[in-house]
Write a protein that holds these residues in place. Structure first.
Motif: not given
Ligand SMILES: [Zn+2]
Ligand SMILES: [Zn+2]
Length: 293
Positions: A86-87, A107-110, A116-123, A70-73
């Motif tokens: 980035l919630y 969004q970082i997701l547990n 941990w994984v990253t989920v994104s709709n960018i691109g 969360d600090h990173s986000q």
């Protein structure tokens, strides 16, 4: 993106077949949030309080915890205010929706409490989102349900893609790869084109924390692999998420033909016994507007 070449695509969701009617009166308040909670903003930065996370970030074989993620986000949110998501990671342990899902989000997701994984709709094309996972492909049904609910897609089918990204060595560094990939996405880059120097990641992250700004992790370029593993997920209801077999019932609206979760429509088991034709909350409001009743 070539949707025709998804050889491994998999039907994650099957349809519920419950044609029921009920006479309950629904209120609009009930329709959106039942079963889905809103994401909470990332907590504020840990300014001046890095001692608490130093051992976690710099400890070899130490799994990065919620506070570090969360600090990173929070740093990313400050550096890239145009990026959505980035919630707070702790707010995403349930099915969650974003307040403004249309914008490009990261969004970082547990996943299942230990990854941990990253989920994104960018691109991504409309109705598609990508999972950046340094430990391979996880397309279990619960995970797909959670990921899909982030998008709040109004169409029928959401495509989840797993682009090829660098795979981590060992089991404890997924948080570092997830932060690195999230930063790359926020900067408009392609995580699939980068090969990070895993040995330097912890030192780099902590020096970023000390400086109060995330800068690119040491990496070299690589040629991205073109194929992407996809799976398609049908979404329904006002909440725009899948049908979870054995966990919930679905009812079809006789007016609009859409399927709704019993929870989202606030239906009790008794309500489902007598039936002629079910009318969903949305159609009921439209109907009342037209006929004044
Ligand atoms: Zn629903
Ligand atoms: Zn309807």
């Amino acid at each position: 993106m070539d949707m025709s070449s998804h050889q491994e695509e998999e039907e994650v969701v099957s349809h519920g077949l419950k044609e029921n009617t009920c006479q309950v009166t629904c209120q609009m308040d009930d329709t959106v949030l039942m079963g889905v909670q809103q994401g909470q903003p990332a907590p504020p930065l840990l300014l001046g309080n890095l001692g608490s996370i130093q051992n976690i970030v710099l400890g070899q074989n130490t799994w990065l915890d919620d506070e570090v993620m969360d600090h990173s986000q929070a740093l990313l949110r400050r550096q890239y205010p145009q990026v959505g998501g980035l919630y707070a990671v702790t707010s995403l342990t349930q099915l969650t929706s974003f307040s403004s899902p249309a914008q490009g989000f990261v969004q970082i997701l547990n996943v299942f409490g230990n990854h941990w994984v990253t989920v994104s709709n960018i691109g991504c094309e409309e109705g598609t989102l990508n999972v950046y996972d340094s430990l391979g492909i996880n397309n279990k049904h619960d995970f797909c349900s959670q990921v899909v609910s982030l998008l709040q897609y109004s169409g029928k089918t959401v495509w989840i893609g797993w682009p090829h990204v660098q795979q981590q060595q060992g089991w404890s560094d997924c948080g570092l790869f997830t932060i690195a990939n999230s930063l790359t996405l926020c900067m408009g880059g392609d995580p699939g084109k980068l090969c990070y120097d895993q040995k330097q990641m912890r030192d780099h992250l902590f020096s970023c924390f000390v400086d109060g700004s995330l800068t690119p992790f040491p990496s070299c370029e690589r040629t991205p692999l073109p194929e992407v593993h996809f799976c398609d997920v049908e979404v329904y209801c006002t909440c725009r998420r899948p049908y979870r077999i054995a966990l919930e019932l679905m009812v079809e609206c006789g007016r609009c033909g859409e399927w709704f979760h019993d929870q989202c429509e606030d239906l009790q088991p008794d309500d489902l016994i007598s039936m002629e034709e079910y009318m969903c909350c949305i159609c009921r409001v439209t109907h009342m507007g037209k006929y004044g009743k």
